[in-house]
Design a protein around this motif. Structure first.
Motif, PDB file in Angstrom:
ATOM      1  N   ARG A  40     -74.057  -7.393  52.050  1.00 37.65           N
ATOM      2  CA  ARG A  40     -73.649  -6.686  53.094  1.00 37.65           C
ATOM      3  C   ARG A  40     -73.391  -5.183  52.813  1.00 37.65           C
ATOM      4  NH1 ARG A  40     -75.471 -10.538  55.212  1.00 37.65           N
ATOM      5  NH2 ARG A  40     -74.457 -12.052  56.250  1.00 37.65           N
ATOM      6  N   PRO A  41     -74.189  -4.159  53.318  1.00 38.12           N
ATOM      7  CA  PRO A  41     -75.198  -4.447  54.412  1.00 38.12           C
ATOM      8  C   PRO A  41     -76.331  -4.884  53.577  1.00 38.12           C
ATOM      9  CG  PRO A  41     -74.654  -1.925  53.826  1.00 38.12           C
ATOM     10  CD  PRO A  41     -73.681  -2.699  52.904  1.00 38.12           C
ATOM     11  N   GLY A  42     -77.333  -5.464  54.350  1.00 41.12           N
ATOM     12  CA  GLY A  42     -78.540  -5.992  53.568  1.00 41.12           C
ATOM     13  C   GLY A  42     -79.719  -4.999  53.814  1.00 41.12           C
ATOM     14  N   GLY A  43     -79.591  -3.793  54.616  1.00 36.76           N
ATOM     15  CA  GLY A  43     -80.446  -2.849  54.540  1.00 36.76           C
ATOM     16  C   GLY A  43     -81.880  -3.116  55.374  1.00 36.76           C
ATOM     17  N   ALA A  44     -82.678  -2.246  55.818  1.00 36.48           N
ATOM     18  CA  ALA A  44     -83.814  -2.535  56.500  1.00 36.48           C
ATOM     19  C   ALA A  44     -84.499  -3.842  56.053  1.00 36.48           C
ATOM     20  CB  ALA A  44     -84.894  -1.484  56.424  1.00 36.48           C
ATOM     21  N   LEU A  45     -84.770  -3.986  54.943  1.00 35.49           N
ATOM     22  CA  LEU A  45     -85.575  -5.245  54.353  1.00 35.49           C
ATOM     23  C   LEU A  45     -84.875  -6.475  54.829  1.00 35.49           C
ATOM     24  CD1 LEU A  45     -87.448  -5.784  51.154  1.00 35.49           C
ATOM     25  CD2 LEU A  45     -85.899  -7.420  51.971  1.00 35.49           C
ATOM     26  N   GLY A  46     -83.524  -6.709  54.563  1.00 29.18           N
ATOM     27  CA  GLY A  46     -82.682  -7.793  54.795  1.00 29.18           C
ATOM     28  C   GLY A  46     -82.823  -8.139  56.627  1.00 29.18           C
ATOM     29  N   THR A  85     -93.991  -7.426  58.018  1.00 25.85           N
ATOM     30  CA  THR A  85     -94.695  -6.221  57.745  1.00 25.85           C
ATOM     31  C   THR A  85     -93.747  -5.283  57.550  1.00 25.85           C
ATOM     32  OG1 THR A  85     -96.609  -6.955  58.788  1.00 25.85           O
ATOM     33  CG2 THR A  85     -96.762  -4.661  58.210  1.00 25.85           C
ATOM     34  N   ILE A  86     -92.743  -4.862  58.513  1.00 30.49           N
ATOM     35  CA  ILE A  86     -91.619  -3.784  58.427  1.00 30.49           C
ATOM     36  C   ILE A  86     -90.732  -3.894  57.129  1.00 30.49           C
ATOM     37  CG2 ILE A  86     -89.837  -2.512  59.493  1.00 30.49           C
ATOM     38  CD1 ILE A  86     -91.230  -3.234  62.258  1.00 30.49           C
ATOM     39  N   ALA A  87     -90.518  -5.198  57.081  1.00 31.88           N
ATOM     40  CA  ALA A  87     -89.606  -5.672  55.886  1.00 31.88           C
ATOM     41  C   ALA A  87     -90.231  -5.361  54.720  1.00 31.88           C
ATOM     42  CB  ALA A  87     -89.126  -7.123  55.955  1.00 31.88           C
ATOM     43  N   LEU A  88     -91.519  -5.577  54.570  1.00 34.90           N
ATOM     44  CA  LEU A  88     -92.120  -5.604  53.145  1.00 34.90           C
ATOM     45  C   LEU A  88     -92.749  -4.102  52.871  1.00 34.90           C
ATOM     46  CD1 LEU A  88     -94.459  -8.492  53.389  1.00 34.90           C
ATOM     47  CD2 LEU A  88     -92.697  -8.282  51.827  1.00 34.90           C
ATOM     48  N   ASN A  89     -92.355  -3.327  54.024  1.00 33.18           N
ATOM     49  CA  ASN A  89     -92.657  -1.861  53.782  1.00 33.18           C
ATOM     50  C   ASN A  89     -91.562  -0.785  53.874  1.00 33.18           C
ATOM     51  OD1 ASN A  89     -95.837  -1.798  52.964  1.00 33.18           O
ATOM     52  ND2 ASN A  89     -95.671  -3.029  55.241  1.00 33.18           N
ATOM     53  N   ALA A  90     -90.437  -1.283  53.895  1.00 34.26           N
ATOM     54  CA  ALA A  90     -89.137  -0.758  54.233  1.00 34.26           C
ATOM     55  C   ALA A  90     -88.956   0.406  53.365  1.00 34.26           C
ATOM     56  CB  ALA A  90     -87.904  -1.694  54.127  1.00 34.26           C
ATOM     57  N   GLN A  91     -89.554   0.255  52.130  1.00 29.80           N
ATOM     58  CA  GLN A  91     -89.374   1.376  51.108  1.00 29.80           C
ATOM     59  C   GLN A  91     -90.395   2.475  51.290  1.00 29.80           C
ATOM     60  OE1 GLN A  91     -88.740  -1.560  47.955  1.00 29.80           O
ATOM     61  NE2 GLN A  91     -86.630  -0.813  47.716  1.00 29.80           N
ATOM     62  N   LEU A 154     -93.081  -1.074  41.857  1.00 31.43           N
ATOM     63  CA  LEU A 154     -92.038  -0.888  40.487  1.00 31.43           C
ATOM     64  C   LEU A 154     -90.674  -1.198  40.977  1.00 31.43           C
ATOM     65  CD1 LEU A 154     -93.734   2.371  38.997  1.00 31.43           C
ATOM     66  CD2 LEU A 154     -94.162   0.002  38.472  1.00 31.43           C
ATOM     67  N   GLU A 155     -90.107  -0.929  42.082  1.00 30.11           N
ATOM     68  CA  GLU A 155     -88.980  -1.063  42.494  1.00 30.11           C
ATOM     69  C   GLU A 155     -88.582  -2.738  42.654  1.00 30.11           C
ATOM     70  OE1 GLU A 155     -90.797   0.042  46.448  1.00 30.11           O
ATOM     71  OE2 GLU A 155     -91.067   0.579  44.374  1.00 30.11           O
ATOM     72  N   TRP A 156     -89.542  -3.476  42.720  1.00 31.28           N
ATOM     73  CA  TRP A 156     -89.419  -5.053  42.951  1.00 31.28           C
ATOM     74  C   TRP A 156     -89.592  -5.643  41.541  1.00 31.28           C
ATOM     75  CZ3 TRP A 156     -91.004  -7.793  47.974  1.00 31.28           C
ATOM     76  CH2 TRP A 156     -90.758  -7.252  48.841  1.00 31.28           C
ATOM     77  N   PRO A 157     -88.658  -6.632  41.391  1.00 33.15           N
ATOM     78  CA  PRO A 157     -88.770  -7.270  40.118  1.00 33.15           C
ATOM     79  C   PRO A 157     -90.275  -7.970  40.112  1.00 33.15           C
ATOM     80  CG  PRO A 157     -86.593  -7.899  41.172  1.00 33.15           C
ATOM     81  CD  PRO A 157     -87.379  -7.102  42.101  1.00 33.15           C
ATOM     82  N   ALA A 158     -90.850  -8.276  39.225  1.00 33.28           N
ATOM     83  CA  ALA A 158     -92.272  -8.762  39.053  1.00 33.28           C
ATOM     84  C   ALA A 158     -92.292 -10.288  39.708  1.00 33.28           C
ATOM     85  CB  ALA A 158     -92.692  -8.826  37.460  1.00 33.28           C
ATOM     86  N   LEU A 159     -91.097 -11.064  39.468  1.00 32.06           N
ATOM     87  CA  LEU A 159     -91.419 -12.458  39.990  1.00 32.06           C
ATOM     88  C   LEU A 159     -91.171 -12.246  41.480  1.00 32.06           C
ATOM     89  CD1 LEU A 159     -91.376 -15.532  39.781  1.00 32.06           C
ATOM     90  CD2 LEU A 159     -88.945 -15.389  39.281  1.00 32.06           C
ATOM     91  N   ALA A 160     -90.159 -11.330  41.812  1.00 33.89           N
ATOM     92  CA  ALA A 160     -90.200 -11.389  43.366  1.00 33.89           C
ATOM     93  C   ALA A 160     -91.398 -10.965  43.996  1.00 33.89           C
ATOM     94  CB  ALA A 160     -89.023 -10.628  43.760  1.00 33.89           C
ATOM     95  N   GLY A 161     -92.213  -9.898  43.528  1.00 31.65           N
ATOM     96  CA  GLY A 161     -93.303  -9.475  44.073  1.00 31.65           C
ATOM     97  C   GLY A 161     -94.443 -10.579  44.064  1.00 31.65           C
ATOM     98  N   GLY A 162     -94.571 -11.256  42.920  1.00 36.37           N
ATOM     99  CA  GLY A 162     -95.430 -12.463  42.887  1.00 36.37           C
ATOM    100  C   GLY A 162     -95.268 -13.561  43.794  1.00 36.37           C
ATOM    101  N   LEU A 163     -94.053 -13.906  44.030  1.00 33.94           N
ATOM    102  CA  LEU A 163     -93.508 -14.777  45.089  1.00 33.94           C
ATOM    103  C   LEU A 163     -93.707 -14.489  46.241  1.00 33.94           C
ATOM    104  CD1 LEU A 163     -90.296 -16.215  43.402  1.00 33.94           C
ATOM    105  CD2 LEU A 163     -92.734 -17.466  43.557  1.00 33.94           C
ATOM    106  N   VAL A 164     -93.647 -13.291  46.748  1.00 31.00           N
ATOM    107  CA  VAL A 164     -93.793 -12.687  48.102  1.00 31.00           C
ATOM    108  C   VAL A 164     -95.358 -12.819  48.278  1.00 31.00           C
ATOM    109  CG1 VAL A 164     -93.874 -10.534  49.393  1.00 31.00           C
ATOM    110  CG2 VAL A 164     -91.796 -11.266  48.359  1.00 31.00           C
ATOM    111  N   ALA A 165     -96.200 -12.200  47.282  1.00 28.48           N
ATOM    112  CA  ALA A 165     -97.835 -12.278  47.483  1.00 28.48           C
ATOM    113  C   ALA A 165     -98.104 -13.605  47.741  1.00 28.48           C
ATOM    114  CB  ALA A 165     -98.446 -11.643  46.310  1.00 28.48           C
ATOM    115  N   ALA A 166     -97.731 -14.678  46.888  1.00 26.23           N
ATOM    116  CA  ALA A 166     -98.156 -16.072  47.323  1.00 26.23           C
ATOM    117  C   ALA A 166     -97.535 -16.575  48.700  1.00 26.23           C
ATOM    118  CB  ALA A 166     -97.313 -16.879  46.102  1.00 26.23           C
TER     119      ALA A 166
END
Length: 185
Positions: A40-46, A85-91, A154-166
């Motif tokens: 909390r707060p989770g921000g736009a992505l959350g 799509t908005i969440a994934l592009n929040a940054q 670059l702001e995402w951990p590599a594992l998180a980015g890979g899991l999101v892509a999958a």
């Protein structure tokens, strides 16, 4: 995970009553877990992720009920794709050569799928569904492109980015299969 496995078993075994329970329960539990895990707060992505999950739950419920609610399910999932799509592009959008290559790959995939769906709709005399299917395909393709770009951020951990892509790939594939089964065979 257990609830999702039970749902797959229910579908495979033709246990409709169990599927009516496990399908929405899977997304409900994922939504509850996400709400408990977001700081909390989770921000736009959350916030957008939670909105996408809630809309996906609504879409699943609509797709479980009689045929006349297919368009409602499609609408709920359309809004979910926009939220994801908005969440994934929040940054901000990720734009470089890799994202351009991903856009071309996703575009070619979407164009090929759209051509086959358009033919299937014509053969089934369901041309009235062409516009909603086209809009939905555009939205799910935007989500897939956004997810495919996650490993490059670059702001995402590599594992998180890979899991999101999958996950984005699996989401696209599952909805492509649903469309194929509904409109082609």
């Amino acid at each position: 995970g257990i609830c999702a496995a039970l749902d797959w078993c229910a579908v495979g075994a033709g246990k409709r009553r169990l599927e009516l329970l496990t399908k929405p329960a899977t997304l409900f539990l994922l939504l509850a877990w996400t709400l408990s895990a977001i700081p909390r707060p989770g921000g736009a992505l959350g916030a957008w992720l939670v909105a996408g999950l809630a809309l996906s739950l609504l879409g699943d419920v609509f797709l479980l009920v009689p045929e006349r609610h297919f368009v409602h399910g499609l609408g709920a999932f359309l809004l979910a794709q926009v939220a994801y799509t908005i969440a994934l592009n929040a940054q901000g959008l990720f734009l470089d050569g890799r994202s351009g290559a991903a856009a071309i790959a996703v575009g070619l995939l979407a164009i090929g799928l759209h051509a086959r769906l358009r033919k299937g709709l014509a053969e089934r005399r369901e041309q009235r569904m062409l516009a909603p299917v086209t809009v939905y395909l555009a939205a799910v393709s935007a989500m897939l492109w956004s997810a495919a770009c996650a490993p490059f951020r670059l702001e995402w951990p590599a594992l998180a980015g890979g899991l999101v892509a999958a996950g984005g790939g699996l989401f696209f594939a599952s909805h492509a299969i649903l469309a194929w089964n509904r409109f082609i065979q």
